[in-house]
Scaffold this active site. Structure first.
Site, PDB file in Angstrom:
ATOM      1  N   ASP A  29       9.300  -4.692   1.910  1.00  0.00           N
ATOM      2  CA  ASP A  29       8.158  -4.539   2.829  1.00  0.00           C
ATOM      3  C   ASP A  29       7.582  -5.888   3.233  1.00  0.00           C
ATOM      4  O   ASP A  29       6.738  -5.959   4.114  1.00  0.00           O
ATOM      5  CB  ASP A  29       7.065  -3.683   2.191  1.00  0.00           C
ATOM      6  N   ASN A  30       8.018  -6.952   2.575  1.00  0.00           N
ATOM      7  CA  ASN A  30       7.497  -8.271   2.916  1.00  0.00           C
ATOM      8  C   ASN A  30       8.523  -9.116   3.658  1.00  0.00           C
ATOM      9  O   ASN A  30       8.411 -10.328   3.700  1.00  0.00           O
ATOM     10  CB  ASN A  30       7.042  -9.003   1.647  1.00  0.00           C
TER      11      ASN A  30
HETATM   12  P1  AMP Z   1       1.608  -6.916  -0.962  1.00  0.00           P
HETATM   13  O1  AMP Z   1       2.219  -7.172  -2.303  1.00  0.00           O
HETATM   14  O2  AMP Z   1       0.405  -7.780  -0.656  1.00  0.00           O
HETATM   15  O3  AMP Z   1       2.619  -6.988   0.115  1.00  0.00           O
HETATM   16  O4  AMP Z   1       1.025  -5.445  -1.001  1.00  0.00           O
HETATM   17  C1  AMP Z   1       1.784  -4.336  -1.333  1.00  0.00           C
HETATM   18  C2  AMP Z   1       1.108  -3.078  -0.863  1.00  0.00           C
HETATM   19  O5  AMP Z   1      -0.145  -2.888  -1.522  1.00  0.00           O
HETATM   20  C3  AMP Z   1       0.811  -3.044   0.625  1.00  0.00           C
HETATM   21  O6  AMP Z   1       1.040  -1.725   1.060  1.00  0.00           O
HETATM   22  C4  AMP Z   1      -0.652  -3.395   0.674  1.00  0.00           C
HETATM   23  O7  AMP Z   1      -1.255  -2.903   1.843  1.00  0.00           O
HETATM   24  C5  AMP Z   1      -1.186  -2.734  -0.575  1.00  0.00           C
HETATM   25  N1  AMP Z   1      -2.426  -3.362  -1.066  1.00  0.00           N
HETATM   26  C6  AMP Z   1      -2.545  -4.578  -1.647  1.00  0.00           C
HETATM   27  N2  AMP Z   1      -3.825  -4.823  -1.982  1.00  0.00           N
HETATM   28  C7  AMP Z   1      -4.556  -3.743  -1.609  1.00  0.00           C
HETATM   29  C8  AMP Z   1      -5.947  -3.380  -1.702  1.00  0.00           C
HETATM   30  N3  AMP Z   1      -6.855  -4.185  -2.222  1.00  0.00           N
HETATM   31  N4  AMP Z   1      -6.296  -2.179  -1.216  1.00  0.00           N
HETATM   32  C9  AMP Z   1      -5.385  -1.355  -0.681  1.00  0.00           C
HETATM   33  N5  AMP Z   1      -4.087  -1.611  -0.580  1.00  0.00           N
HETATM   34  C10 AMP Z   1      -3.662  -2.801  -1.034  1.00  0.00           C
HETATM   35 MG    MG Z   2       3.104  -6.776   1.887  1.00  0.00          MG
END
Ligand code: AMP
Ligand code: MG
Length: 463
Positions: free
Chosen positions: A234-235
């Protein structure tokens, strides 16, 4: 917003949740100009989501993601896509607010972000851009006047970021799961790879294009010692831009197996593993497109496999091109790859700073970089390879274009973020200014000094 031409299942309409007291703490005026955005975009209420741009009907995008190898339903849990904008030269960009409140994909999260990680993303993405590496950009950081609760209460903030799109490998995984892969693939071709429209096999062409872009991107990461830290599917953006900066960092001392992220216990996303992981992610992408590539599954698998295998070739080509430039080589020679590997091995054995080792060769080609016999021989051989001193001007010219003197060093960035959290942005602004001209010949030594080797650095996801 063209994204809304996609099947409804691909997104949810959602408004940002207003915040108490928005305040702009960082703003990228030159990016605003580059995007041809008018002055209404220089507004705390707009950048915090308290007020919307005209005609904006914001959305959160749905996607899946292999996180550390495990498939999960994700989606924008705290990011909201405000708008798409088109520059005068016809380029389309997404403007997204990260930390703008809960969405249908928030799962247990609060939809919010803290100041530290948003400043970190702003600075590192702008540094990557200055290093000529494709990346999302950062338009602004706004504090919200609210507190976010993590291990301790932190200053809440929102990052306004810009990307040529937020289509991810995970977007295709979700689309395939929902049986809407064709319109999503067609949309991606139109948006990023229009040359594939007229290709005999447009979906194979799409996969091939993404494979090439990613191979090039990862070679660029390797060339500056950048470690993304969470290369989940997803990244990974289909445009080939670096996105979703979390626990990312630049290496100081060269270590092939360097890991920074506090949650990456197995070292899945270590420096030396990045090319393999990129290819693994691309294999997940290929799986979503098999039915489009060929209705005959065996044929589709064979074709996709063939395309995926090109990754290694493209990566190696770009990697060689970049590292040969880093060492000032003009002429290709058989054995270059091994010879560069020998150099990296020497760096590791002698625990030298990755960035500064190249700068040393650039500035003091005669002064020994290594202390071992092997290293001294390597450097002698290097001088012969570049025909030193006769052709030194040419070699140095090549080197200065690709070897940064300044990278965002962790210890400086952490310090700057800490002062910023305490309300003083001066150090952060100074650091931001120097990382924006990484190739400048004159730079104060304080910015190029590696940390004390006893300081070990771990970076946290910072959600
Ligand atoms: P990331 O590792 O930042 O790419 O995030 C992984 C997933 O977790 C993505 O779907 C983000 O939108 C979600 N996410 C991360 N932090 C939060 C948060 N504080 N509230 C809601 N969703 C989050
Ligand atoms: Mg992400």
């Amino acid at each position: 917003m063209t994204y809304k031409q996609l099947p409804d299942i691909m997104y949810s309409e959602i408004y940002p949740t207003p915040v108490a007291e928005p305040n702009i703490v960082l703003y990228n005026h030159s990016l605003r100009t580059q995007l041809d955005l008018d002055e209404t975009w220089y507004d705390a209420d707009l950048l915090a989501g308290n007020q919307l741009p005209p005609q904006s009907t914001p959305i959160a995008q749905a996607y899946l993601g292999h996180q550390f190898g495990h498939l999960t339903m994700l989606g924008d849990g705290r990011a909201i896509l405000l708008d798409e904008v088109i520059t005068a030269s016809g380029n389309r960009f997404d403007i997204q607010l990260k930390g703008a409140g809960k969405t249908p994909y928030s799962r247990g999260g609060d939809g919010r972000a803290a100041l530290g990680p948003m400043l970190r993303e702003y600075l590192i993405s702008e540094a990557m851009h200055a290093l000529h590496i494709p990346t999302s950009r950062s338009l602004a950081v706004v504090t919200t006047g609210e507190t976010v609760q993590r291990e301790r209460p932190l200053t809440g903030a929102i990052l306004a970021r810009v990307a040529s799109s937020h289509l991810r490998v995970g977007t295709f995984q979700y689309a395939a799961h929902q049986a809407v892969i064709k319109p999503v693939a067609d949309y991606t071709i139109d948006r990023h790879y229009p040359a594939c429209r007229s290709a005999d096999d447009r979906y194979a062409c799409l996969l091939e294009s993404v494979v090439q872009k990613q191979a090039e991107l990862i070679a660029q990461w390797q060339s500056v010692g950048f470690i993304h830290g969470v290369m989940n599917t997803d990244n990974m953006a289909l445009s080939g831009e670096t996105i979703d900066y979390g626990p990312c960092a630049f290496m100081d001392t060269y270590r092939a197996d360097q890991v920074f992220s506090s949650i990456d216990h197995a070292g899945r996303y270590r420096y030396s593993g990045q090319p393999f992981i990129a290819k693994w992610n691309l294999a997940r992408l290929a799986e979503t497109m098999l039915s489009l590539i060929d209705p005959d599954e065996d044929k589709a698998l064979a074709r996709a496999g063939q395309i995926l295998d090109q990754f290694d070739f493209h990566f190696k080509q770009h990697w060689l091109k970049l590292f040969r430039k880093k060492l000032g080589l003009r002429q290709y020679q058989i054995g270059d790859s091994q010879w560069i590997d020998d150099f990296l091995l020497l760096l590791e054995q002698e625990q030298l700073d990755f960035t500064n080792a190249f700068v040393h060769l650039m500035d003091h080609p005669d002064a020994p970089l290594f202390s071992s016999e092997e290293g001294i021989t390597w450097q002698m051989n290097w001088r012969q390879r570049i025909n030193y001193p006769d052709d030194w001007d040419i070699a140095r010219q090549i080197m200065i274009q690709v070897n940064p003197r300044v990278i965002p060093r962790n210890h400086r960035l952490e310090q700057a973020i800490q002062s910023a959290e305490a309300g003083d942005m001066s150090e952060f602004n100074e650091l931001l200014a120097v990382v924006q001209t990484p190739f400048a010949e004159q730079v104060d030594q304080t910015w190029t000094q590696p940390p004390d080797p006893s300081q070990s650095f771990v970076s946290y996801c910072g959600t």
